[in-house]
Design a protein around this motif. Structure first.
Motif, PDB file in Angstrom:
ATOM      1  N   ILE A 187     -12.269  18.031  -5.002  1.00 58.25           N
ATOM      2  CA  ILE A 187     -13.027  17.484  -5.885  1.00 58.25           C
ATOM      3  C   ILE A 187     -13.385  15.909  -5.775  1.00 58.25           C
ATOM      4  O   ILE A 187     -12.554  15.566  -5.104  1.00 58.25           O
ATOM      5  N   ILE A 188     -14.893  15.547  -5.342  1.00 63.27           N
ATOM      6  CA  ILE A 188     -15.381  14.818  -4.811  1.00 63.27           C
ATOM      7  C   ILE A 188     -15.584  13.597  -6.344  1.00 63.27           C
ATOM      8  O   ILE A 188     -16.484  14.220  -7.584  1.00 63.27           O
ATOM      9  N   ASP A 189     -14.578  12.544  -7.243  1.00 65.86           N
ATOM     10  CA  ASP A 189     -15.062  11.674  -7.488  1.00 65.86           C
ATOM     11  C   ASP A 189     -14.839  10.155  -7.202  1.00 65.86           C
ATOM     12  O   ASP A 189     -15.831   9.770  -6.161  1.00 65.86           O
ATOM     13  N   ASP A 190     -14.760   9.310  -8.555  1.00 63.88           N
ATOM     14  CA  ASP A 190     -14.081   7.729  -8.197  1.00 63.88           C
ATOM     15  C   ASP A 190     -13.076   7.505  -7.194  1.00 63.88           C
ATOM     16  O   ASP A 190     -12.927   6.586  -7.022  1.00 63.88           O
ATOM     17  N   GLN A 191     -12.282   8.224  -7.677  1.00 63.65           N
ATOM     18  CA  GLN A 191     -10.381   8.258  -7.194  1.00 63.65           C
ATOM     19  C   GLN A 191     -10.817   7.582  -5.216  1.00 63.65           C
ATOM     20  O   GLN A 191     -11.977   8.317  -4.206  1.00 63.65           O
ATOM     21  N   VAL A 192     -10.403   7.309  -4.943  1.00 65.96           N
ATOM     22  CA  VAL A 192      -9.860   6.921  -3.298  1.00 65.96           C
ATOM     23  C   VAL A 192      -8.541   7.963  -2.952  1.00 65.96           C
ATOM     24  O   VAL A 192      -7.746   8.146  -3.376  1.00 65.96           O
ATOM     25  N   THR A 193      -9.053   8.997  -2.151  1.00 68.23           N
ATOM     26  CA  THR A 193      -8.599  10.634  -2.003  1.00 68.23           C
ATOM     27  C   THR A 193      -8.459  10.810  -0.295  1.00 68.23           C
ATOM     28  O   THR A 193      -9.762  10.607  -0.326  1.00 68.23           O
ATOM     29  N   PHE A 194      -7.198  11.453  -0.387  1.00 69.79           N
ATOM     30  CA  PHE A 194      -7.476  11.772   0.652  1.00 69.79           C
ATOM     31  C   PHE A 194      -6.550  12.754   0.920  1.00 69.79           C
ATOM     32  O   PHE A 194      -5.501  13.069   0.356  1.00 69.79           O
ATOM     33  N   SER A 195      -7.339  14.115   0.812  1.00 72.29           N
ATOM     34  CA  SER A 195      -6.321  15.661   0.538  1.00 72.29           C
ATOM     35  C   SER A 195      -6.447  16.615   2.215  1.00 72.29           C
ATOM     36  O   SER A 195      -7.296  16.158   2.536  1.00 72.29           O
ATOM     37  N   ASN A 196      -5.677  17.496   1.561  1.00 75.05           N
ATOM     38  CA  ASN A 196      -5.286  18.533   2.937  1.00 75.05           C
ATOM     39  C   ASN A 196      -5.316  19.683   2.204  1.00 75.05           C
ATOM     40  O   ASN A 196      -4.552  19.863   1.440  1.00 75.05           O
ATOM     41  N   ALA A 197      -5.813  21.126   3.347  1.00 69.11           N
ATOM     42  CA  ALA A 197      -6.106  21.080   2.851  1.00 69.11           C
ATOM     43  C   ALA A 197      -5.460  22.631   4.295  1.00 69.11           C
ATOM     44  O   ALA A 197      -5.942  22.248   5.368  1.00 69.11           O
ATOM     45  N   SER A 198      -5.750  23.864   4.333  1.00 67.53           N
ATOM     46  CA  SER A 198      -5.536  24.091   5.299  1.00 67.53           C
ATOM     47  C   SER A 198      -5.862  26.082   5.144  1.00 67.53           C
ATOM     48  O   SER A 198      -6.137  26.707   3.856  1.00 67.53           O
ATOM     49  N   ILE A 248     -11.114  20.109  10.192  1.00 62.82           N
ATOM     50  CA  ILE A 248     -11.911  20.230  10.058  1.00 62.82           C
ATOM     51  C   ILE A 248     -12.182  18.944   9.190  1.00 62.82           C
ATOM     52  O   ILE A 248     -11.024  18.408   8.299  1.00 62.82           O
ATOM     53  N   GLU A 249     -12.628  16.936   9.418  1.00 68.98           N
ATOM     54  CA  GLU A 249     -12.838  16.763   8.001  1.00 68.98           C
ATOM     55  C   GLU A 249     -14.058  15.975   7.627  1.00 68.98           C
ATOM     56  O   GLU A 249     -14.248  15.644   8.440  1.00 68.98           O
ATOM     57  N   LEU A 250     -14.171  15.708   6.419  1.00 70.38           N
ATOM     58  CA  LEU A 250     -15.380  16.062   5.614  1.00 70.38           C
ATOM     59  C   LEU A 250     -15.097  14.965   4.860  1.00 70.38           C
ATOM     60  O   LEU A 250     -14.071  13.846   4.443  1.00 70.38           O
ATOM     61  N   GLN A 261     -14.900   6.941  -0.532  1.00 69.50           N
ATOM     62  CA  GLN A 261     -13.432   7.085  -0.448  1.00 69.50           C
ATOM     63  C   GLN A 261     -12.648   8.294  -0.327  1.00 69.50           C
ATOM     64  O   GLN A 261     -11.572   8.261  -0.720  1.00 69.50           O
ATOM     65  N   SER A 262     -13.519   9.145  -0.632  1.00 68.13           N
ATOM     66  CA  SER A 262     -13.017  10.702  -0.626  1.00 68.13           C
ATOM     67  C   SER A 262     -13.211  11.271   1.183  1.00 68.13           C
ATOM     68  O   SER A 262     -13.925  11.134   1.220  1.00 68.13           O
ATOM     69  N   VAL A 263     -11.882  12.003   1.120  1.00 69.34           N
ATOM     70  CA  VAL A 263     -11.424  12.643   2.109  1.00 69.34           C
ATOM     71  C   VAL A 263     -10.845  13.982   2.754  1.00 69.34           C
ATOM     72  O   VAL A 263     -10.105  14.161   1.451  1.00 69.34           O
ATOM     73  N   LEU A 264     -10.931  15.157   2.899  1.00 68.35           N
ATOM     74  CA  LEU A 264     -10.786  16.277   2.547  1.00 68.35           C
ATOM     75  C   LEU A 264     -10.263  16.698   4.462  1.00 68.35           C
ATOM     76  O   LEU A 264     -11.317  16.861   5.228  1.00 68.35           O
ATOM     77  N   ALA A 265      -9.327  16.616   4.799  1.00 72.70           N
ATOM     78  CA  ALA A 265      -8.532  17.300   5.937  1.00 72.70           C
ATOM     79  C   ALA A 265      -8.090  18.928   5.844  1.00 72.70           C
ATOM     80  O   ALA A 265      -7.825  18.939   5.495  1.00 72.70           O
ATOM     81  N   ILE A 266      -9.715  19.514   6.464  1.00 76.73           N
ATOM     82  CA  ILE A 266      -8.789  20.749   6.444  1.00 76.73           C
ATOM     83  C   ILE A 266      -8.509  21.385   7.896  1.00 76.73           C
ATOM     84  O   ILE A 266      -9.444  21.358   8.725  1.00 76.73           O
TER      85      ILE A 266
END
Ligand code: HEC
Length: 182
Positions: free
Chosen positions: A106-117, A168-170, A174-179
């Motif tokens: 979920i890409i919003d206006d917040q600064v987010t760093f999320s992790n998933a596997s 994978i880093e998307l 300021q939104s980052v997702l690491a899978i």
């Protein structure tokens, strides 16, 4: 004779494929339109949650659906609108989706760093939800070198791919997702 056999085999395979595709598509259509607003309003476009009240319902069968239609106050309105065949169609759609491992971003206006596997080597789905007021463009180097996806404001899109080893880093602003692929 041989040719005839080949032809009938070819057609029966083709028809079987067409049938199952249609069922999935019918389920998807109903999921997005039931009651006029669709299950997707509360469960996300790909039943993945989408940060909405209903949450992720991928892989849920007919029993859980029926129980929710009777007991879940927000779903009661839909109870009368869905006959048995439609409930079964929805449940089989959710079961099929449940077979595809998924990661939601979920890409919003917040600064987010999320992790998933996610599992290695299994056809998977990345579901991207754009909660910003601008069209966003995200590079998808794991799909193909110069591949990217464009998502309009409040639109949800999905990408299917088979994960290979690594991480994978998307990134979008300021939104980052690491899978992590396991
Ligand atoms: C107005 C919002 C809303 C709509 C529309 C809605 N749901 Fe739900 N649904 C919920 C909520 C809230 C829950 C309870 C979630 C929980 O307990 O975590 C739920 C629960 C469920 C569950 C049970 C999940 C479980 O783990 O047992 C299923 C299956 C489900 N919904 C499928 C659907 C389907 C299919 C539709 C469309 C026909 C639909 N929902 C429409 C809000 C909604």
């Amino acid at each position: 004779m041989k040719i005839l056999l080949f032809c009938s085999l070819f057609f029966s395979i083709n028809f079987a494929y067409a049938d199952s595709k249609t069922l999935f598509e019918q389920g998807e259509h109903l999921f997005r339109t039931a009651g006029g607003y669709g299950c997707s309003t509360c469960h996300g476009m790909f039943a993945q949650g989408g940060g909405n009240v209903g949450g992720d319902v991928r892989g849920k069968g007919i029993d859980k659906l029926n129980r929710a239609l009777e007991k879940e106050p927000t779903m009661l309105l839909l109870s009368n609108a869905l006959n048995l065949a439609q409930r079964e169609l929805l449940a089989s759609y959710l079961i099929e989706l449940g077979k595809i491992p998924s990661v939601e971003w979920i890409i919003d206006d917040q600064v987010t760093f999320s992790n998933a596997s996610i599992k290695l080597g299994v056809l998977s789905q990345l579901v991207l939800v754009n909660k910003r007021l601008e069209t966003i463009k995200v590079a998808l180097p794991f799909v193909a070198k110069s591949s990217f996806i464009e998502i309009k404001p409040y639109e949800t899109k999905a990408v299917q791919w088979i994960p290979k080893e690594g991480t994978i880093e998307l990134v979008y602003k300021q939104s980052v997702l690491a899978i992590e692929i396991k």
